[in-house]
Design an enzyme around this catalytic site. Structure first.
Site, short mmCIF file in Angstrom:
data_model
loop_
_atom_site.label_atom_id
_atom_site.label_comp_id
_atom_site.label_asym_id
_atom_site.label_seq_id
_atom_site.Cartn_x
_atom_site.Cartn_y
_atom_site.Cartn_z
N ASN A 59 0.75 -1.36 0.11
CA ASN A 59 0.07 -0.08 0.14
C ASN A 59 0.90 1.35 -0.08
O ASN A 59 1.52 1.40 -0.97
CB ASN A 59 -1.32 0.04 1.17
N ASP A 60 0.86 2.07 0.92
CA ASP A 60 1.44 3.46 0.92
C ASP A 60 2.90 3.28 0.38
O ASP A 60 3.51 2.67 0.82
CB ASP A 60 1.47 4.10 2.20
N1 DQQ Z 1 -1.58 3.20 5.96
C1 DQQ Z 1 -0.56 2.61 7.00
C2 DQQ Z 1 -0.93 3.71 8.11
C3 DQQ Z 1 -1.60 4.92 7.32
C4 DQQ Z 1 -2.48 4.16 6.21
C5 DQQ Z 1 -0.93 1.32 7.39
C6 DQQ Z 1 -2.71 4.91 4.89
O1 DQQ Z 1 0.26 4.23 8.66
O2 DQQ Z 1 -2.38 5.72 8.12
O3 DQQ Z 1 -0.55 0.23 6.29
O4 DQQ Z 1 -2.96 4.03 3.98
#
Ligand code: DQQ
Length: 595
Positions: A50-51
């Site tokens: 993800n991020d």
């Molecule tokens: N994804 C992370 C967090 C963030 C969120 C966890 C945003 O740190 O707030 O995977 O997509």
């Protein structure tokens, strides 16, 4: 050909079709999931991401870290690690071992998002959120184990110092995260922004430090959005008032504005505001206060399907570059079947528009190294798109392509009027839904149909439409996914946003679209509005070919004054695709061009 032309007309109700020729094929691939894997967008070889985390340029190398589950294609906090890849050109990437894993008491339940900062002397430091052994969110620091390793393969999380920022008493344990890249204030202290919910208010807190190890909270938050719920992944960065050059994150003073970007958990959208940052009070004053404090009414970074973006200053090319996560929009079962989930948008250069209020975003120029065959109009050539025109762009494999079109609007006379119902101007996404690509208009809809099957039963439309509201013209940009796939169980919305530009003055609108199997990433009006979509066309898996068209379904003709479509080669991304494999191929371009 004639049979195909009729099918095209029947499928989308255009009343005139100009079919130029048949399509070209994409290279042979196996299985529908192989077709959907992107060719030049960043993704790990397998599993969940993800991020984007901690992007940086260091010692001649680009680093991208990312939220990664090394064990499966699904998000699972207990396994969340920092994936790590390096590149010489932001296009080809080599995968390294994970940089951070949830192995310490202060991150035992997950290494969540954070950022990288290059300290004076060149030592990089990571700030990240740990979900600790009590399942509380705390902020930690990590440094390279061997700073002279050019790849920074191993990272140390000093147990003596972590967590460097404990959970504050006024913040719930699950609402404190995502430290930003740090910047230096005029007082010589570092600052980082951290998202928190304080007394029920979505807040962006600032912490200060002299040594990156001990941090103290500034009295007031940088920003508070009462009604927005939790915000995540704050990014505060400077932009030059004029020109395209990027600035180091600590830059401030004359000729500098700041951008505050926040990701809102409830809407899964990124919003930004341009303004001024004052490092004495750690205060941010918006350039558009009339938009209010609720960041959901700020400008959208992308009107489509991206989240948790993060930028960095690229000292190699003096530019600011942004990454953002584009999640899948089919099901978890599909993620598991594919064995991977999530891509990053193609890295975008960003800078401030001359209006001082909005950002311009554009794919980094390195994408041109992937360009192979070219199709479209010869340079300087133009073509009229009469009412109902549908013209195929042939000669390039349109499943991995970079297309740029310039539409000239001869007259705005026929623009549809929205005088009676100004409320329709409030929700551009809804307006795009009502007035799709096949709904005839005055000035527009005109644009591109991409990832289209031969019979047009499947296609993704990216298009513009001009409305008149009293004496003002409003330019709408839409990406319509309702026909993007014949498969059920896929999210197929219509995205929409108004482009903030004076179309009456310009009479020209540009559209650039990056097509990459399951990604359609578009830049309207020179990058004033971006729209990223995830699509899962069935025909691409079955027929291994796709078509691409320019169209005009307005009653007024528009002129295409530039049309350039490039077939893009497959990049080497984390050991998949491309001509070369592994590290040497991914870092070679930097070595070469830095030499
Ligand atoms: N994804 C992370 C967090 C963030 C969120 C966890 C945003 O740190 O707030 O995977 O997509």
């Amino acid at each position: 050909m004639a049979r195909l032309g009729l099918a095209v007309c029947a499928a989308v109700c255009f009343h005139l079709c100009i079919l130029i020729s048949s399509s070209s094929s994409i290279p042979a691939e196996t299985g529908s999931h192989a077709v959907r894997r992107t060719a030049y967008h960043f993704q790990p070889a397998k599993n969940w991401q993800n991020d984007p985390n901690g992007p940086m340029y260091h010692n001649g190398m680009y680093h991208l870290f990312y939220q990664y589950n090394p064990r499966s294609a699904l998000w699972d906090t207990g396994n969340l690690s920092w994936g790590h890849s390096v590149s010489g050109d932001l296009v080809n990437w080599a995968a390294l071992p994970t940089a951070l894993d949830p192995t310490s008491p202060f991150d035992a339940n997950g290494c969540w998002s954070g950022s990288a900062t290059i300290l004076p002397g060149g030592l990089p430091a990571i700030l990240y959120t740990g979900i600790d052994s009590r399942k509380q969110q705390v902020q930690n620091v990590a440094f390279p184990k061997n700073p002279s390793d050019p790849l920074l393969r191993e990272w140390e999380k000093p147990a003596r110092h972590n967590p460097v920022i404990a959970l504050p008493a006024d913040v719930p344990g699950d609402r404190f995260r995502d430290p930003s890249t740090a910047w230096l204030g005029g007082d010589g202290l570092w600052r980082t922004a951290v998202s928190a919910e304080v007394d029920g208010v979505a807040s962006t807190l600032v912490y200060r430090s002299s040594d990156f190890l001990r941090w103290e909270r500034s009295a007031a938050p940088l920003h508070a959005s009462r009604a927005a719920g939790m915000v995540e992944c704050p990014d505060l960065f400077p932009v030059a008032e004029h020109g395209r050059a990027g600035l180091d994150t600590s830059a401030n003073g004359a000729g500098v504005r700041h951008v505050l970007k926040l990701s809102v958990m409830d809407t899964l959208q990124d919003y930004y505001m341009v303004g001024w940052y004052n490092d004495t009070a750690d205060a941010f004053s918006p350039a558009e206060p009339e938009r209010g404090d609720d960041c959901r009414s700020w400008r959208r970074l992308d009107y489509g399907h991206v989240y948790a973006s993060k930028s960095f200053f690229d000292a190699r090319k003096n530019r600011r570059v942004l990454w953002a996560w584009a999640n899948e929009s089919d099901s978890q079962a599909d993620d598991v079947a594919r064995g991977w989930s999530g891509v990053q948008t193609f890295p975008r250069e960003l800078w401030l528009d001359e209006d001082g209020k909005q950002l311009l975003q554009w794919p980094v120029e390195e994408i041109e190294t992937l360009r192979r065959k070219r199709a479209g109009l010869r340079r300087g050539g133009t073509r009229m798109l009469d009412a109902g025109a549908l013209q195929e762009i042939v000669g390039v494999a349109s499943s991995q392509a970079d297309v740029e079109v310039l539409f000239k609007i001869p007259s705005l006379e026929e623009a549809e009027r929205l005088d009676d119902d100004p409320n329709r101007l409030l929700d551009p996404q809804k307006l795009c839904g009502e007035k799709g690509a096949t709904v005839r208009g005055g000035v527009g809809p005109f644009g591109l149909l991409v990832l289209a099957s031969g019979d047009l039963h499947e296609h993704t439309a990216v298009f513009f439409r001009v409305f008149r509201h009293h004496d003002k013209f409003k330019l709408l940009m839409c990406t319509d996914l309702t026909k993007s796939s014949t498969r059920a169980g896929v999210y197929k919305p219509t995205y929409g946003g108004f482009i903030d530009m004076d179309i009456e003055e310009h009479k020209t609108i540009s559209l650039r679209t990056l097509i990459d199997h399951s990604v359609v990433e578009s830049f309207g009006g020179g990058g004033r509005a971006c729209m990223t979509a995830r699509v899962y066309p069935e025909h691409a898996a079955a027929a291994r070919s796709s078509h691409m068209y320019v169209f005009n379904n307005g009653s007024d003709a528009v002129r295409v004054s530039k049309l350039e479509a490039w077939e893009l080669a497959t990049a080497t991304v984390n050991g998949v695709g491309g001509g070369g494999h592994g590290l040497a191929a991914a870092v070679a371009p930097a070595r070469h061009s830095d030499a």
